[in-house]
Motif scaffolding. Structure first.
Motif, mmCIF file in Angstrom:
data_model
loop_
_atom_site.group_PDB
_atom_site.id
_atom_site.type_symbol
_atom_site.label_atom_id
_atom_site.label_comp_id
_atom_site.label_asym_id
_atom_site.label_seq_id
_atom_site.Cartn_x
_atom_site.Cartn_y
_atom_site.Cartn_z
ATOM 1 N N GLY A 71 68.628 3.299 93.240
ATOM 2 C CA GLY A 71 69.510 2.276 93.412
ATOM 3 C C GLY A 71 70.690 2.642 93.945
ATOM 4 O O GLY A 71 70.751 3.643 95.050
ATOM 5 N N ALA A 72 71.405 0.960 94.230
ATOM 6 C CA ALA A 72 72.786 1.808 94.201
ATOM 7 C C ALA A 72 74.170 2.459 94.348
ATOM 8 O O ALA A 72 74.064 2.509 94.863
ATOM 9 N N GLN A 73 73.284 2.868 93.505
ATOM 10 C CA GLN A 73 74.761 4.001 92.893
ATOM 11 C C GLN A 73 73.696 5.350 92.812
ATOM 12 O O GLN A 73 74.016 6.530 91.713
ATOM 13 N N GLU A 76 68.043 5.836 89.139
ATOM 14 C CA GLU A 76 68.183 4.778 87.916
ATOM 15 C C GLU A 76 66.633 4.601 87.354
ATOM 16 O O GLU A 76 65.699 4.691 87.660
#
Length: 206
Positions: A71-73, A76
């Protein structure tokens, strides 16, 4: 006129009292009419399945039993594969297993595969599919958690780290475990044959 009004009021009061008595008697005879009993049975939830879903969520079962996606971070939880266990398409951590065993370390890449002194363990598929727990019976699930037996079979190996079966055994009631099992049996079936656990390298050399 006043007397008539008094008589009518008295009759209404008597009817109201008897009506309440009848309702209370019915509730006393049928415990299932008592909402308190139902609430206590399922931890405040309306059904055993909903109670189990709640426990699975707060216990973090998806953390290890669900594959991850980027995911973006970073990684996930991929809820489209919820509780389907370690996928064969996911590699195990690329580490020096001998060093891990010698130092007593545990390493994971996405929490579904773990390398440690016990060898390599893979998070199980616990969906309702036949490759998960679809064919399990309730007592099999209880044995799995209560005695830490793989697949809930008495003469199977012990569950491997990081599965916290000892903590679950110590901290959960039979009602809670049964609720979890009831919920898992309703999950979306995902066909995924999880790899078998691997022995530690020290044992493989013997």
């Amino acid at each position: 006129m006043k007397k008539l009004s008094l008589v009518i009021a008295t009759i209404i009061s008597v009817i109201f009292i008897f009506s309440n008595c009848s309702e209370n008697k019915a509730n006393a005879e049928d415990p299932m009419n008592d909402s308190t009993v139902a609430t206590n049975a399922y931890g405040g939830y309306e059904s055993q399945v909903k109670y189990g879903e709640h426990i699975v969520a707060i216990a973090g079962c998806n953390d290890c039993h669900t594959p991850k996606k980027m995911g973006a971070q970073g990684p996930e939880i991929d809820y489209t594969l919820s509780l389907s266990g370690h996928s064969g398409q996911m590699p195990v951590p690329d580490v020096d297993r001998k060093e891990m065993e010698g130092k007593g370390l545990a390493v994971t890449n996405d929490l579904t595969a773990w390398v440690g002194p016990w060898g390599i363990s893979y998070a199980a598929n616990i969906t309702s599919d036949s490759t998960g727990i679809g064919n399990w019976k309730e007592d099999q699930f209880l044995l799995c958690i209560r005695e830490g037996k793989s697949k809930g079979i008495a003469d199977n190996r012990q569950l491997l780290p990081p599965m916290p079966w000892r903590e679950l055994n110590a901290g959960m009631t039979d009602n809670e475990l049964k609720a979890i099992f009831a919920y898992l049996k309703t999950t979306k079936p995902i066909h995924n044959v999880v790899s078998a656990a691997e022995s530690p390298m020290s044992a493989m050399k013997k």
